[in-house]
Scaffold this motif. Structure first.
Motif, PDB file in Angstrom:
ATOM      1  N   GLY A  27       0.825  -1.212   0.000  1.00 15.03           N
ATOM      2  CA  GLY A  27       0.000   0.000   0.000  1.00 15.03           C
ATOM      3  C   GLY A  27       0.853   1.253   0.000  1.00 15.03           C
ATOM      4  O   GLY A  27       0.577   2.209  -0.724  1.00 15.03           O
ATOM      5  N   GLN A  28       1.906   1.262   0.808  1.00 12.15           N
ATOM      6  CA  GLN A  28       2.811   2.410   0.841  1.00 12.15           C
ATOM      7  C   GLN A  28       3.538   2.571  -0.490  1.00 12.15           C
ATOM      8  O   GLN A  28       3.723   3.691  -0.974  1.00 12.15           O
ATOM      9  CB  GLN A  28       3.817   2.264   1.985  1.00 12.15           C
ATOM     10  CG  GLN A  28       3.199   2.487   3.339  1.00 12.15           C
ATOM     11  CD  GLN A  28       4.211   2.270   4.452  1.00 12.15           C
ATOM     12  OE1 GLN A  28       5.254   1.637   4.264  1.00 12.15           O
ATOM     13  NE2 GLN A  28       3.885   2.810   5.622  1.00 12.15           N
ATOM     14  N   ARG A  30       2.399   1.698  -3.442  1.00 19.14           N
ATOM     15  CA  ARG A  30       1.416   2.263  -4.383  1.00 19.14           C
ATOM     16  C   ARG A  30       1.256   3.764  -4.154  1.00 19.14           C
ATOM     17  O   ARG A  30       1.177   4.544  -5.100  1.00 19.14           O
ATOM     18  CB  ARG A  30       0.077   1.555  -4.267  1.00 19.14           C
ATOM     19  CG  ARG A  30       0.005   0.231  -5.011  1.00 19.14           C
ATOM     20  CD  ARG A  30      -1.430  -0.281  -5.118  1.00 19.14           C
ATOM     21  NE  ARG A  30      -2.121  -0.389  -3.845  1.00 19.14           N
ATOM     22  CZ  ARG A  30      -2.087  -1.447  -3.043  1.00 19.14           C
ATOM     23  NH1 ARG A  30      -1.389  -2.513  -3.392  1.00 19.14           N
ATOM     24  NH2 ARG A  30      -2.750  -1.461  -1.907  1.00 19.14           N
ATOM     25  N   GLN A  31       1.197   4.173  -2.880  1.00 18.94           N
ATOM     26  CA  GLN A  31       1.063   5.597  -2.560  1.00 18.94           C
ATOM     27  C   GLN A  31       2.278   6.377  -3.051  1.00 18.94           C
ATOM     28  O   GLN A  31       2.145   7.461  -3.627  1.00 18.94           O
ATOM     29  CB  GLN A  31       0.884   5.810  -1.059  1.00 18.94           C
ATOM     30  CG  GLN A  31      -0.472   5.427  -0.540  1.00 18.94           C
ATOM     31  CD  GLN A  31      -0.562   5.586   0.975  1.00 18.94           C
ATOM     32  OE1 GLN A  31       0.448   5.597   1.684  1.00 18.94           O
ATOM     33  NE2 GLN A  31      -1.788   5.700   1.472  1.00 18.94           N
ATOM     34  N   HIS A  34       2.220   6.609  -6.835  1.00 19.95           N
ATOM     35  CA  HIS A  34       1.220   7.586  -7.259  1.00 19.95           C
ATOM     36  C   HIS A  34       1.731   9.019  -7.041  1.00 19.95           C
ATOM     37  O   HIS A  34       1.565   9.886  -7.906  1.00 19.95           O
ATOM     38  CB  HIS A  34      -0.093   7.367  -6.506  1.00 19.95           C
ATOM     39  CG  HIS A  34      -1.186   8.287  -6.921  1.00 19.95           C
ATOM     40  ND1 HIS A  34      -1.757   8.251  -8.180  1.00 19.95           N
ATOM     41  CD2 HIS A  34      -1.806   9.305  -6.266  1.00 19.95           C
ATOM     42  CE1 HIS A  34      -2.676   9.186  -8.277  1.00 19.95           C
ATOM     43  NE2 HIS A  34      -2.726   9.836  -7.116  1.00 19.95           N
ATOM     44  N   ALA A  35       2.355   9.245  -5.881  1.00 19.41           N
ATOM     45  CA  ALA A  35       2.916  10.580  -5.601  1.00 19.41           C
ATOM     46  C   ALA A  35       3.989  10.928  -6.621  1.00 19.41           C
ATOM     47  O   ALA A  35       4.059  12.063  -7.108  1.00 19.41           O
ATOM     48  CB  ALA A  35       3.480  10.634  -4.182  1.00 19.41           C
TER      49      ALA A  35
END
Length: 180
Positions: A27-28, A30-31, A34-35
């Motif tokens: 999840g991190q 992916r974040q 995305h950033a």
């Protein structure tokens, strides 16, 4: 038996915690991805905006050079001065377009439609100012006008292709309350 049961329970708990950590890590990731994607898009938009401003300056220079080529035979006495006045700014814009094109090629790759269109505008601007610089030494203004006209058409075609590709890639921002 107690040791066996405790060992199995600890092993199951360890597996559960590992899956939970893996899920959090994913999840991190992916974040962060995305950033990074948003930051890259913002950077690209700034570069595209900078190129669009240079294109606008290029259009003005193109128009000035075409007009000069069209009137060159009538202004022979002031042609040398006017060539300098038109070619120098066009050369500056051409060099700026070339530098921005190189930056776009690094970011997007040389075969990207935006980079290809940008290269076309820089090449056309170069061809125009090169011909304008030679105008005061020309005897055949019609040939020069034809070359400048073809380069002006190439510039127009390439700049339109650039704008269309840039909008497709970076999108446009729709403001609240704006009509569709």
């Amino acid at each position: 038996m107690t040791i066996y049961t405790t060992s199995r329970r600890l092993s199951a708990e360890t597996d559960r915690q590992k899956r939970e950590l893996d899920a959090r890590s994913e999840g991190q990731k992916r974040q962060l991805d995305h950033a990074r994607e948003l930051a890259d898009l913002t950077d690209l938009r700034l570069l595209l905006d900078e190129f669009a401003v240079a294109l606008d300056r290029g259009r003005s220079a193109r128009d000035d050079m075409v007009l000069l080529a069209q009137t060159a035979r009538h202004i022979r006495s002031t042609l040398e001065q006017q060539v300098k006045e038109k070619a120098d700014p066009a050369k500056e814009i051409g060099l700026q377009l070339l530098a921005l094109t190189m930056r776009l090629q690094v970011r997007l790759g040389g075969n990207d439609s935006i980079a290809v269109a940008a290269q076309g505008t820089a090449t056309a601007m170069h061809a125009m100012w090169q011909q304008v610089e030679l105008l005061d030494m020309q005897q055949d203004f019609a040939a020069s006008l034809e070359l400048i006209g073809r380069a002006a058409d190439d510039f127009t075609r390439s700049s339109t292709a650039f704008i269309e590709a840039a909008v497709r890639r970076a999108g446009t921002v729709r403001f609240e309350g704006a009509s569709p």
